[in-house]
Scaffold this active site. Structure first.
Site, PDB file in Angstrom:
ATOM      1  N   HIS A 201      -1.382  -0.434  -9.869  1.00  0.00           N
ATOM      2  CA  HIS A 201      -1.969  -1.277  -8.829  1.00  0.00           C
ATOM      3  C   HIS A 201      -2.633  -2.546  -9.402  1.00  0.00           C
ATOM      4  O   HIS A 201      -3.862  -2.680  -9.386  1.00  0.00           O
ATOM      5  CB  HIS A 201      -2.994  -0.471  -7.997  1.00  0.00           C
ATOM      6  CG  HIS A 201      -3.285  -1.126  -6.674  1.00  0.00           C
ATOM      7  ND1 HIS A 201      -3.558  -0.418  -5.534  1.00  0.00           N
ATOM      8  CD2 HIS A 201      -3.335  -2.437  -6.310  1.00  0.00           C
ATOM      9  CE1 HIS A 201      -3.762  -1.261  -4.535  1.00  0.00           C
ATOM     10  NE2 HIS A 201      -3.631  -2.490  -4.982  1.00  0.00           N
TER      11      HIS A 201
ATOM     12  N   ARG B 179       0.859  -1.181   0.000  1.00  0.00           N
ATOM     13  CA  ARG B 179       0.000   0.000   0.000  1.00  0.00           C
ATOM     14  C   ARG B 179       0.897   1.234   0.000  1.00  0.00           C
ATOM     15  O   ARG B 179       1.907   1.271   0.723  1.00  0.00           O
ATOM     16  CB  ARG B 179      -0.897   0.045   1.247  1.00  0.00           C
ATOM     17  CG  ARG B 179      -2.005  -0.997   1.267  1.00  0.00           C
ATOM     18  CD  ARG B 179      -3.131  -0.674   0.279  1.00  0.00           C
ATOM     19  NE  ARG B 179      -4.210  -1.649   0.326  1.00  0.00           N
ATOM     20  CZ  ARG B 179      -4.316  -2.711  -0.468  1.00  0.00           C
ATOM     21  NH1 ARG B 179      -3.416  -2.949  -1.406  1.00  0.00           N
ATOM     22  NH2 ARG B 179      -5.342  -3.544  -0.354  1.00  0.00           N
TER      23      ARG B 179
HETATM   24  P1  NDP Z   1      -0.753 -10.726   5.453  1.00  0.00           P
HETATM   25  O1  NDP Z   1      -1.746  -9.896   6.125  1.00  0.00           O
HETATM   26  O2  NDP Z   1      -1.021 -12.175   5.228  1.00  0.00           O
HETATM   27  O3  NDP Z   1       0.632 -10.665   6.257  1.00  0.00           O
HETATM   28  C1  NDP Z   1       1.213  -9.467   6.682  1.00  0.00           C
HETATM   29  C2  NDP Z   1       2.695  -9.691   7.012  1.00  0.00           C
HETATM   30  O4  NDP Z   1       3.260  -8.449   7.458  1.00  0.00           O
HETATM   31  C3  NDP Z   1       2.896 -10.715   8.114  1.00  0.00           C
HETATM   32  O5  NDP Z   1       4.056 -11.475   7.875  1.00  0.00           O
HETATM   33  C4  NDP Z   1       3.101  -9.827   9.345  1.00  0.00           C
HETATM   34  O6  NDP Z   1       3.886 -10.416  10.349  1.00  0.00           O
HETATM   35  C5  NDP Z   1       3.848  -8.647   8.739  1.00  0.00           C
HETATM   36  N1  NDP Z   1       3.666  -7.447   9.564  1.00  0.00           N
HETATM   37  C6  NDP Z   1       2.514  -6.803   9.836  1.00  0.00           C
HETATM   38  N2  NDP Z   1       2.749  -5.747  10.625  1.00  0.00           N
HETATM   39  C7  NDP Z   1       4.099  -5.731  10.860  1.00  0.00           C
HETATM   40  C8  NDP Z   1       4.953  -4.891  11.614  1.00  0.00           C
HETATM   41  N3  NDP Z   1       4.484  -3.845  12.290  1.00  0.00           N
HETATM   42  N4  NDP Z   1       6.273  -5.186  11.640  1.00  0.00           N
HETATM   43  C9  NDP Z   1       6.759  -6.258  10.963  1.00  0.00           C
HETATM   44  N5  NDP Z   1       6.000  -7.089  10.217  1.00  0.00           N
HETATM   45  C10 NDP Z   1       4.680  -6.826  10.164  1.00  0.00           C
HETATM   46  O7  NDP Z   1      -0.381 -10.009   4.083  1.00  0.00           O
HETATM   47  P2  NDP Z   1      -0.229 -10.599   2.577  1.00  0.00           P
HETATM   48  O8  NDP Z   1       1.146 -11.158   2.429  1.00  0.00           O
HETATM   49  O9  NDP Z   1      -1.354 -11.467   2.208  1.00  0.00           O
HETATM   50  O10 NDP Z   1      -0.386  -9.257   1.738  1.00  0.00           O
HETATM   51  C11 NDP Z   1       0.418  -8.108   1.950  1.00  0.00           C
HETATM   52  C12 NDP Z   1      -0.265  -6.886   1.394  1.00  0.00           C
HETATM   53  O11 NDP Z   1      -0.228  -6.895  -0.020  1.00  0.00           O
HETATM   54  C13 NDP Z   1      -1.775  -6.764   1.693  1.00  0.00           C
HETATM   55  O12 NDP Z   1      -2.005  -6.294   2.992  1.00  0.00           O
HETATM   56  C14 NDP Z   1      -2.219  -5.768   0.645  1.00  0.00           C
HETATM   57  O13 NDP Z   1      -2.115  -4.460   1.166  1.00  0.00           O
HETATM   58  C15 NDP Z   1      -1.190  -5.939  -0.470  1.00  0.00           C
HETATM   59  N6  NDP Z   1      -1.783  -6.396  -1.731  1.00  0.00           N
HETATM   60  C16 NDP Z   1      -1.477  -5.695  -2.871  1.00  0.00           C
HETATM   61  C17 NDP Z   1      -1.944  -6.101  -4.097  1.00  0.00           C
HETATM   62  C18 NDP Z   1      -1.549  -5.392  -5.342  1.00  0.00           C
HETATM   63  O14 NDP Z   1      -2.084  -5.691  -6.405  1.00  0.00           O
HETATM   64  N7  NDP Z   1      -0.597  -4.478  -5.301  1.00  0.00           N
HETATM   65  C19 NDP Z   1      -2.845  -7.275  -4.215  1.00  0.00           C
HETATM   66  C20 NDP Z   1      -3.077  -7.951  -2.970  1.00  0.00           C
HETATM   67  C21 NDP Z   1      -2.567  -7.514  -1.770  1.00  0.00           C
HETATM   68  P3  NDP Z   1       3.421 -11.776  11.096  1.00  0.00           P
HETATM   69  O15 NDP Z   1       3.568 -12.859  10.055  1.00  0.00           O
HETATM   70  O16 NDP Z   1       4.396 -11.902  12.184  1.00  0.00           O
HETATM   71  O17 NDP Z   1       1.989 -11.549  11.510  1.00  0.00           O
END
Ligand code: NDP
Length: 311
Positions: free
Chosen positions: A274, A226
């Site tokens: 996007h 994002r």
């Molecule tokens: P998830 O929600 O499955 O996982 C998020 C990851 O980020 C987890 O590993 C989490 O850690 C880590 N995380 C969250 N907060 C923190 C923090 N404060 N410090 C360190 N690590 C953190 O996300 P996805 O992998 O499924 O997707 C990622 C993003 O991709 C989505 O949220 C969306 O915004 C974006 N997206 C973009 C698209 C595009 O077309 N550009 C399409 C689809 C999604 P932990 O594992 O420890 O919980």
């Protein structure tokens, strides 16, 4: 009274989603477009992407909200979300599509493609000796459903691959770092930084001027999560000054990216609108149906979203 699943999305076509879901839900649920719902009291399920304000108030008996995508930042930030479980999509084709985009972007920078693209209009044979993949360090910030798959793909190509998350995890070929203290060292070590963090109150503008300053001089930056996770003016300054050598950007603070944004013309920057990954009806339908049936039969939900964590 038959249960109704109400569908709402601006960009996604209703007919295609209804046809993909129907074989899995026939006899159990009627799938209707939210604007055309015949009996709002029969709506137990909402499959939505960015529904308008007031949307949920129309359906007093909702029991499940299914986010029509992976990123739930816009949904969980709403004040009108009913107190029911929320699930997101986590389908393998969507993960593959994202991993493909991220791999392309990593290879673009690791193989110096912006250098050759700049040389070609000048008809320059601009030889630049390639490095072994193992000499290039890639840091993937966020190792969730999509991030973990992308990091594993990068590692499979032989890159020195590191990841950052809040909790430890075991991913083949990926060295995992956890917690705030680990970030500066990871940024300093990486030749390529990939942002795959969800947008939450804890990650908003997490990549600020300090984070860009911590990155190695000449590093490349990739953002597919994002735009608001990044302090965009700080990123632009890091690119302008040459501290960053380039970027591949799919997401922005404001979308569509305004025509007067300096990002359009900065050297080494590739902009895509996007689309790194999208929800795919055929491969997502079984997991949506499984969650609908779980509510109807008292089973366990999959791909649930934590309101506390915000992802
Ligand atoms: P998830 O929600 O499955 O996982 C998020 C990851 O980020 C987890 O590993 C989490 O850690 C880590 N995380 C969250 N907060 C923190 C923090 N404060 N410090 C360190 N690590 C953190 O996300 P996805 O992998 O499924 O997707 C990622 C993003 O991709 C989505 O949220 C969306 O915004 C974006 N997206 C973009 C698209 C595009 O077309 N550009 C399409 C689809 C999604 P932990 O594992 O420890 O919980």
């Amino acid at each position: 009274m038959t249960d109704i699943l109400a569908f709402y999305s601006g960009p996604d076509p209703f007919d295609v989603w209804r046809d993909a879901l129907a074989p899995h839900l026939a006899g159990h649920v009627e799938i209707q477009e939210a604007d055309k719902v015949t009996d709002p009291a029969a709506v137990r399920f909402a499959l939505v992407w960015m529904p308008p304000e007031g949307f949920f108030a129309r359906f007093p008996n909702l029991e499940l909200v299914i986010n029509l995508g992976a990123g739930v930042d816009r949904l969980v930030a709403r004040g009108d979300l009913p107190d029911v479980p929320i699930t997101r999509l986590s389908d393998p084709e969507m993960g593959r599509m994202m991993a493909g985009y991220v791999l392309f972007a990593v290879l673009r920078h690791a193989r110096d493609i912006p250098h050759f693209e700049a040389a070609q209009p000048k008809r320059e044979w601009a030889y630049k000796h390639p490095h072994a993949a193992s000499d290039t360090t890639v840091a993937v910030l966020g190792l969730g459903e999509l991030g973990a798959l992308a990091a594993t793909e990068i590692a499979r190509q032989g890159y020195d691959t590191h990841g950052w998350a809040t909790r430890p995890k075991d991913l083949p070929g990926v060295t995992v770092h956890c917690g705030d203290d680990a970030l500066p060292g990871l940024l300093a070590a990486a030749d390529i930084v990939v942002c795959m963090l969800p947008l939450t109150p804890g990650t908003a503008k997490r990549l600020d001027a300090g984070a860009f300053a911590a990155m190695k001089k000449g590093a490349a930056f990739i953002n597919v999560s994002r735009g608001a996770v990044v302090d965009e003016p700080a990123m632009i300054e890091a690119l302008r000054s040459g501290h960053l050598s380039g970027a591949t950007l799919d997401v922005f603070a404001t979308e569509p990216l305004p025509a007067d944004s300096p990002l359009w013309t900065l050297p080494g920057v590739l902009i895509t609108p996007h689309l790194a990954s999208v929800a795919l009806p055929k491969s997502a339908a079984p997991q949506i149906a499984a969650n609908v049936r779980a509510i109807q039969t008292g089973g366990a939900l999959i791909n649930t979203v934590s309101r506390e964590r915000g992802y």
